[in-house]
Scaffold this motif. Structure first.
Motif, PDB file in Angstrom:
ATOM      1  N   LEU A  70       0.830  -1.199   0.000  1.00 25.70           N
ATOM      2  CA  LEU A  70       0.000   0.000   0.000  1.00 25.70           C
ATOM      3  C   LEU A  70       0.868   1.254   0.000  1.00 25.70           C
ATOM      4  CD1 LEU A  70      -2.934   0.975   0.061  1.00 25.70           C
ATOM      5  CD2 LEU A  70      -2.841   0.866   2.545  1.00 25.70           C
ATOM      6  N   GLY A  71       1.952   1.214   0.736  1.00 26.15           N
ATOM      7  CA  GLY A  71       2.879   2.347   0.781  1.00 26.15           C
ATOM      8  C   GLY A  71       3.613   2.587  -0.525  1.00 26.15           C
TER       9      GLY A  71
ATOM     10  N   GLU B   3       0.225   7.815  -4.613  1.00 27.23           N
ATOM     11  CA  GLU B   3      -0.487   8.463  -3.513  1.00 27.23           C
ATOM     12  C   GLU B   3      -1.963   8.680  -3.822  1.00 27.23           C
ATOM     13  OE1 GLU B   3       0.000  12.190  -0.455  1.00 27.23           O
ATOM     14  OE2 GLU B   3       0.904  12.374  -2.434  1.00 27.23           O
TER      15      GLU B   3
ATOM     16  N   TYR C  88      -3.925   6.959  -5.671  1.00 30.85           N
ATOM     17  CA  TYR C  88      -4.624   5.679  -5.570  1.00 30.85           C
ATOM     18  C   TYR C  88      -4.758   5.261  -4.107  1.00 30.85           C
ATOM     19  CZ  TYR C  88      -3.411   5.179 -10.557  1.00 30.85           C
ATOM     20  OH  TYR C  88      -3.252   5.363 -11.909  1.00 30.85           O
ATOM     21  N   ARG C  89      -3.665   5.421  -3.357  1.00 33.15           N
ATOM     22  CA  ARG C  89      -3.646   5.021  -1.945  1.00 33.15           C
ATOM     23  C   ARG C  89      -4.699   5.802  -1.153  1.00 33.15           C
ATOM     24  NH1 ARG C  89       1.405   5.460  -1.144  1.00 33.15           N
ATOM     25  NH2 ARG C  89       1.454   7.618  -0.490  1.00 33.15           N
TER      26      ARG C  89
ATOM     27  N   MET D 171      -7.849   4.077   0.700  1.00 33.17           N
ATOM     28  CA  MET D 171      -7.975   4.176   2.141  1.00 33.17           C
ATOM     29  C   MET D 171      -9.310   4.812   2.535  1.00 33.17           C
ATOM     30  SD  MET D 171      -4.062   5.015   3.237  1.00 33.17           S
ATOM     31  CE  MET D 171      -4.381   4.939   4.986  1.00 33.17           C
TER      32      MET D 171
ATOM     33  N   GLY E 110      -5.883   1.452  -8.181  1.00 30.26           N
ATOM     34  CA  GLY E 110      -5.193   1.202  -6.917  1.00 30.26           C
ATOM     35  C   GLY E 110      -5.319  -0.244  -6.475  1.00 30.26           C
TER      36      GLY E 110
ATOM     37  N   LEU F 153      -2.230  -2.705  -6.101  1.00 26.45           N
ATOM     38  CA  LEU F 153      -2.028  -3.332  -4.793  1.00 26.45           C
ATOM     39  C   LEU F 153      -2.008  -4.850  -4.914  1.00 26.45           C
ATOM     40  CD1 LEU F 153      -1.743  -2.865  -1.730  1.00 26.45           C
ATOM     41  CD2 LEU F 153      -4.244  -2.941  -1.602  1.00 26.45           C
TER      42      LEU F 153
END
Length: 74
Positions: free
Chosen positions: A20-21, A25, A27-28, A32, A62, A66
């Protein structure tokens, strides 16, 4: 649960958080907001000031990114 099951679960969580990291960004953040904060697509669009179509696209991309990264770690 057994110590073995807890270790497996912990390792799985570590892999997911690491992957995830590593994703983009934008997409993250969308992921989240959807998966952790449980916001609707409409709420995410409003929060990020983007269209619902863009929200759906970012979440789909994302998730795919992932999934690919987690698979590579396992």
């Amino acid at each position: 649960s057994s110590p073995e099951a807890e270790a497996i679960s912990s390792e799985r969580e570590r892999c997911i958080m690491r992957a995830l990291g590593e994703i983009k960004e934008e997409y993250r953040i969308a992921l989240m907001l959807r998966e952790i904060e449980e916001l609707s697509y409409e709420e995410i669009a409003e929060t990020l000031s983007i269209s619902i179509g863009t929200v759906k696209s970012r979440i789909a991309r994302g998730r795919e990114d992932l999934r690919r990264r987690v698979k590579a770690l396992i």
